[in-house]
Scaffold this motif. Structure first.
Motif, PDB file in Angstrom:
ATOM      1  N   LYS A  18       0.732  -1.183   0.138  1.00 26.79           N
ATOM      2  CA  LYS A  18       0.109   0.050   0.168  1.00 26.79           C
ATOM      3  C   LYS A  18       0.745   1.397  -0.003  1.00 26.79           C
ATOM      4  O   LYS A  18       1.621   1.495   1.034  1.00 26.79           O
ATOM      5  CB  LYS A  18      -0.927   0.039   1.163  1.00 26.79           C
ATOM      6  N   LEU A  19       0.694   2.000  -1.187  1.00 28.03           N
ATOM      7  CA  LEU A  19       1.372   3.054  -1.084  1.00 28.03           C
ATOM      8  C   LEU A  19       0.644   4.430  -0.586  1.00 28.03           C
ATOM      9  O   LEU A  19      -0.485   4.452  -0.705  1.00 28.03           O
ATOM     10  CB  LEU A  19       1.854   3.518  -2.701  1.00 28.03           C
ATOM     11  N   SER A  20       1.425   5.399  -0.197  1.00 28.88           N
ATOM     12  CA  SER A  20       0.912   6.488   0.430  1.00 28.88           C
ATOM     13  C   SER A  20       1.351   7.532  -0.108  1.00 28.88           C
ATOM     14  O   SER A  20       2.476   7.830  -0.564  1.00 28.88           O
ATOM     15  CB  SER A  20       0.918   6.791   1.906  1.00 28.88           C
ATOM     16  N   CYS A  21       0.754   8.974  -0.274  1.00 28.22           N
ATOM     17  CA  CYS A  21       1.010  10.137  -1.001  1.00 28.22           C
ATOM     18  C   CYS A  21       0.429  10.928  -0.144  1.00 28.22           C
ATOM     19  O   CYS A  21      -0.617  11.484  -0.383  1.00 28.22           O
ATOM     20  CB  CYS A  21       0.656  10.231  -2.401  1.00 28.22           C
ATOM     21  N   ALA A  22       1.269  11.725   0.743  1.00 24.22           N
ATOM     22  CA  ALA A  22       0.951  12.602   1.881  1.00 24.22           C
ATOM     23  C   ALA A  22       1.000  14.121   0.968  1.00 24.22           C
ATOM     24  O   ALA A  22       2.149  14.442   0.545  1.00 24.22           O
ATOM     25  CB  ALA A  22       1.384  12.689   2.947  1.00 24.22           C
ATOM     26  N   ALA A  23      -0.090  15.070   1.025  1.00 29.57           N
ATOM     27  CA  ALA A  23      -0.033  16.175   0.409  1.00 29.57           C
ATOM     28  C   ALA A  23       0.077  17.326   1.560  1.00 29.57           C
ATOM     29  O   ALA A  23      -0.536  17.266   2.497  1.00 29.57           O
ATOM     30  CB  ALA A  23      -1.099  16.634  -0.504  1.00 29.57           C
ATOM     31  N   SER A  24       0.918  18.572   1.320  1.00 28.09           N
ATOM     32  CA  SER A  24       0.843  19.405   2.379  1.00 28.09           C
ATOM     33  C   SER A  24       1.139  20.805   1.470  1.00 28.09           C
ATOM     34  O   SER A  24       1.311  20.723   0.334  1.00 28.09           O
ATOM     35  CB  SER A  24       2.417  19.196   3.385  1.00 28.09           C
ATOM     36  N   GLY A  25       0.869  21.779   2.218  1.00 29.68           N
ATOM     37  CA  GLY A  25       0.737  23.042   1.602  1.00 29.68           C
ATOM     38  C   GLY A  25      -0.505  23.545   1.279  1.00 29.68           C
ATOM     39  O   GLY A  25      -1.377  23.199   1.855  1.00 29.68           O
ATOM     40  N   ARG A  26      -0.660  24.171  -0.152  1.00 30.50           N
ATOM     41  CA  ARG A  26      -1.997  24.526  -0.319  1.00 30.50           C
ATOM     42  C   ARG A  26      -2.854  23.568  -0.579  1.00 30.50           C
ATOM     43  O   ARG A  26      -3.238  23.258  -2.124  1.00 30.50           O
ATOM     44  CB  ARG A  26      -1.850  25.680  -1.192  1.00 30.50           C
ATOM     45  N   THR A  27      -3.263  22.568  -0.085  1.00 30.64           N
ATOM     46  CA  THR A  27      -3.865  21.368  -0.580  1.00 30.64           C
ATOM     47  C   THR A  27      -5.398  21.604  -0.849  1.00 30.64           C
ATOM     48  O   THR A  27      -5.980  21.006  -1.582  1.00 30.64           O
ATOM     49  CB  THR A  27      -4.075  20.118   0.602  1.00 30.64           C
ATOM     50  N   SER A  28      -5.961  22.874  -0.497  1.00 33.12           N
ATOM     51  CA  SER A  28      -7.302  23.065  -0.849  1.00 33.12           C
ATOM     52  C   SER A  28      -7.591  23.453  -2.620  1.00 33.12           C
ATOM     53  O   SER A  28      -8.635  23.254  -3.051  1.00 33.12           O
ATOM     54  CB  SER A  28      -7.936  24.296  -0.151  1.00 33.12           C
ATOM     55  N   ASN A  29      -6.389  23.538  -3.050  1.00 30.25           N
ATOM     56  CA  ASN A  29      -6.277  23.932  -4.366  1.00 30.25           C
ATOM     57  C   ASN A  29      -6.006  22.411  -5.323  1.00 30.25           C
ATOM     58  O   ASN A  29      -6.067  22.683  -6.689  1.00 30.25           O
ATOM     59  CB  ASN A  29      -5.384  24.711  -4.611  1.00 30.25           C
ATOM     60  N   ILE A  30      -5.810  21.623  -4.698  1.00 25.43           N
ATOM     61  CA  ILE A  30      -5.727  20.103  -5.548  1.00 25.43           C
ATOM     62  C   ILE A  30      -7.002  19.741  -6.046  1.00 25.43           C
ATOM     63  O   ILE A  30      -8.075  19.565  -5.602  1.00 25.43           O
ATOM     64  CB  ILE A  30      -5.121  19.151  -4.419  1.00 25.43           C
TER      65      ILE A  30
END
Length: 119
Positions: A18-30
């Motif tokens: 199981k791979l994970s991709c954690a986003a940080s920063g301006r995530t509301s714009n993803i």
């Protein structure tokens, strides 16, 4: 937006990762997240995609029925559950985030995570 991929490793054929991709920063714009992979000596190829708007998903034919992409909204993390792994799934896996208002918006890439499937 910054992306951190993790979860790669060495597994025997038929196994799971199981791979994970954690986003940080301006995530509301993803707008959405894609997984790509690059097998050794080959071109990078699309694996799966998930929309952050409606959680719709799509897969490459080569992984359909074996891989599942999902999202944890609270943690800004996208997962790639990989089952029934085969040696030809061996690759460096990358996650990307499309940031903007459509799929044609710019993409940000995370570092890759190595997946090796032994026969």
């Amino acid at each position: 937006v910054q992306l951190q991929a993790s979860g790669g490793g060495l597994v025997q054929a038929g196994g799971s990762l199981k791979l994970s991709c954690a986003a940080s920063g301006r995530t509301s714009n993803i707008y959405g997240t894609r997984w790509f992979r690059q097998p050794p000596g080959k071109e990078r190829e699309f694996v799966a995609v998930i929309s952050w708007r409606d959680d719709s998903t799509s897969y490459a034919d080569s992984v359909k029925g074996r891989f599942t992409i999902s999202r944890d909204n609270a943690k800004n993390t996208v997962f790639l559950q990989m089952n029934s792994l085969r040696p030809d799934d061996t690759a460096v896996y990358y996650c990307t985030a499309v940031v903007g208002s459509s799929w044609s918006s710019p993409s940000y890439w995370g570092q890759g995570t190595q997946v090796t499937v032994s026969s």
